[in-house]
Design a protein around this motif. Structure first.
Motif, PDB file in Angstrom:
ATOM      1  N   UNK A 104       0.828  -1.206   0.000  1.00 57.29           N
ATOM      2  CA  UNK A 104       0.000   0.000   0.000  1.00 57.29           C
ATOM      3  C   UNK A 104       0.866   1.261   0.000  1.00 57.29           C
ATOM      4  N   UNK A 105       2.008   1.185   0.711  1.00 55.17           N
ATOM      5  CA  UNK A 105       2.925   2.327   0.774  1.00 55.17           C
ATOM      6  C   UNK A 105       3.877   2.379  -0.412  1.00 55.17           C
ATOM      7  N   UNK A 106       3.863   1.318  -1.237  1.00 54.21           N
ATOM      8  CA  UNK A 106       4.782   1.210  -2.380  1.00 54.21           C
ATOM      9  C   UNK A 106       6.223   1.435  -1.918  1.00 54.21           C
ATOM     10  N   UNK A 107       6.584   0.682  -0.892  1.00 53.21           N
ATOM     11  CA  UNK A 107       7.884   0.811  -0.226  1.00 53.21           C
ATOM     12  C   UNK A 107       9.019   0.335  -1.139  1.00 53.21           C
ATOM     13  N   UNK A 108      10.047   1.156  -1.362  1.00 51.08           N
ATOM     14  CA  UNK A 108      11.182   0.722  -2.186  1.00 51.08           C
ATOM     15  C   UNK A 108      11.882  -0.517  -1.641  1.00 51.08           C
ATOM     16  N   UNK A 109      11.892  -0.683  -0.316  1.00 55.90           N
ATOM     17  CA  UNK A 109      12.538  -1.848   0.280  1.00 55.90           C
ATOM     18  C   UNK A 109      11.802  -3.133  -0.098  1.00 55.90           C
ATOM     19  N   UNK A 110      10.515  -3.021  -0.414  1.00 56.68           N
ATOM     20  CA  UNK A 110       9.726  -4.184  -0.836  1.00 56.68           C
ATOM     21  C   UNK A 110       9.861  -4.463  -2.322  1.00 56.68           C
ATOM     22  N   UNK A 111      10.573  -3.564  -3.048  1.00 56.53           N
ATOM     23  CA  UNK A 111      10.782  -3.783  -4.472  1.00 56.53           C
ATOM     24  C   UNK A 111      10.297  -2.664  -5.364  1.00 56.53           C
ATOM     25  N   UNK A 112       9.587  -1.685  -4.805  1.00 54.87           N
ATOM     26  CA  UNK A 112       9.065  -0.566  -5.600  1.00 54.87           C
ATOM     27  C   UNK A 112      10.172   0.479  -5.805  1.00 54.87           C
ATOM     28  N   UNK A 113      11.174   0.110  -6.590  1.00 50.83           N
ATOM     29  CA  UNK A 113      12.362   0.945  -6.731  1.00 50.83           C
ATOM     30  C   UNK A 113      12.397   1.738  -8.033  1.00 50.83           C
ATOM     31  N   UNK A 114      11.391   1.588  -8.883  1.00 49.80           N
ATOM     32  CA  UNK A 114      11.367   2.299 -10.148  1.00 49.80           C
ATOM     33  C   UNK A 114      12.083   1.539 -11.247  1.00 49.80           C
ATOM     34  N   UNK A 115      11.762   1.830 -12.512  1.00 54.44           N
ATOM     35  CA  UNK A 115      12.305   1.057 -13.634  1.00 54.44           C
ATOM     36  C   UNK A 115      13.812   1.177 -13.805  1.00 54.44           C
TER      37      UNK A 115
END
Length: 215
Positions: A104-115
């Motif tokens: 829900x937070x789109x956490x970068x640590x979870x993989x939401x790091x951008x293309x």
């Protein structure tokens, strides 16, 4: 007055260190994305950040630490979630709840790091191997937390199996976020897709681990 002055000086020095560390990390990430991780040297990063080469290595012991600068948080995340689970909550339920929150937070640590960042990781054998190692370390830390939760030994096959199952689900979902990122999906699109897929993945573990390590 002197004590207060000393404290202020310490605070300024620490702030300066954090500023320098972030500056180096930002320049390193930019160069890695532009040129590739393997192709970029420490000397080039130092020159871009306008610091000495030794300054870079003082702040970052390994080249890959310049990229994966949240690795301690990543390794400890699952273990901390289990340790902090609520009364009556199982290890699985706590991890499921925590993962839903990171999506829900789109956490970068979870993989939401951008293309760009994700492509850099995928294109580097060194960083890909390092990431696999971090997943292994995270599973080991989780096993220790489960051992504490149930009062057993980490070598116990049940504990190791539970940690393996729970760790694997998180590894697969992390990889899924990377796949969807590289396929050109936005973070909102990825979060929507992974939320449903994660629910199905965690559901598979309910029969075996739904009542395991209940606080």
């Amino acid at each position: 007055m002197e004590a207060g002055s000393d404290t202020a000086q310490l605070g300024l020095r620490e702030a300066k260190k954090q500023e320098t560390r972030q500056l180096i990390s930002d320049h390193a990430t930019r160069l890695f994305i532009e040129r590739g991780f393997e192709e970029t040297t420490i000397a080039e990063i130092a020159a871009a950040a306008r610091v000495a080469k030794k300054t870079v290595t003082n702040y970052f012991a390994r080249k890959e630490d310049l990229v994966l600068d949240h690795q301690d948080e990543f390794v400890a995340a699952l273990a901390r979630t289990v340790a902090a689970r609520s009364p009556g909550e199982s290890a699985l339920a706590s991890l499921r709840r925590a993962f839903e929150a990171t999506v829900a937070a789109q956490d970068p640590v979870a993989g939401f790091a951008g293309p760009d960042f994700t492509r850099m990781i995928a294109g580097s054998p060194t960083l890909s191997a390092c990431l696999r190692g971090l997943h292994d370390q995270r599973e080991q830390a989780l096993a220790e937390a489960l051992a504490d939760a149930v009062g057993g030994q980490r070598s116990d096959i049940t504990i190791r199996t539970a940690a393996g199952l729970l760790g694997s689900v998180h590894r697969i979902l992390f990889q899924r976020i990377q796949e969807l990122t590289l396929a050109g999906n936005t973070n909102d699109e990825i979060a929507g897709a992974v939320a449903g897929e994660a629910a199905r993945a965690f559901d598979l573990l309910e029969p075996a681990l739904g009542d395991y390590a209940v606080a």
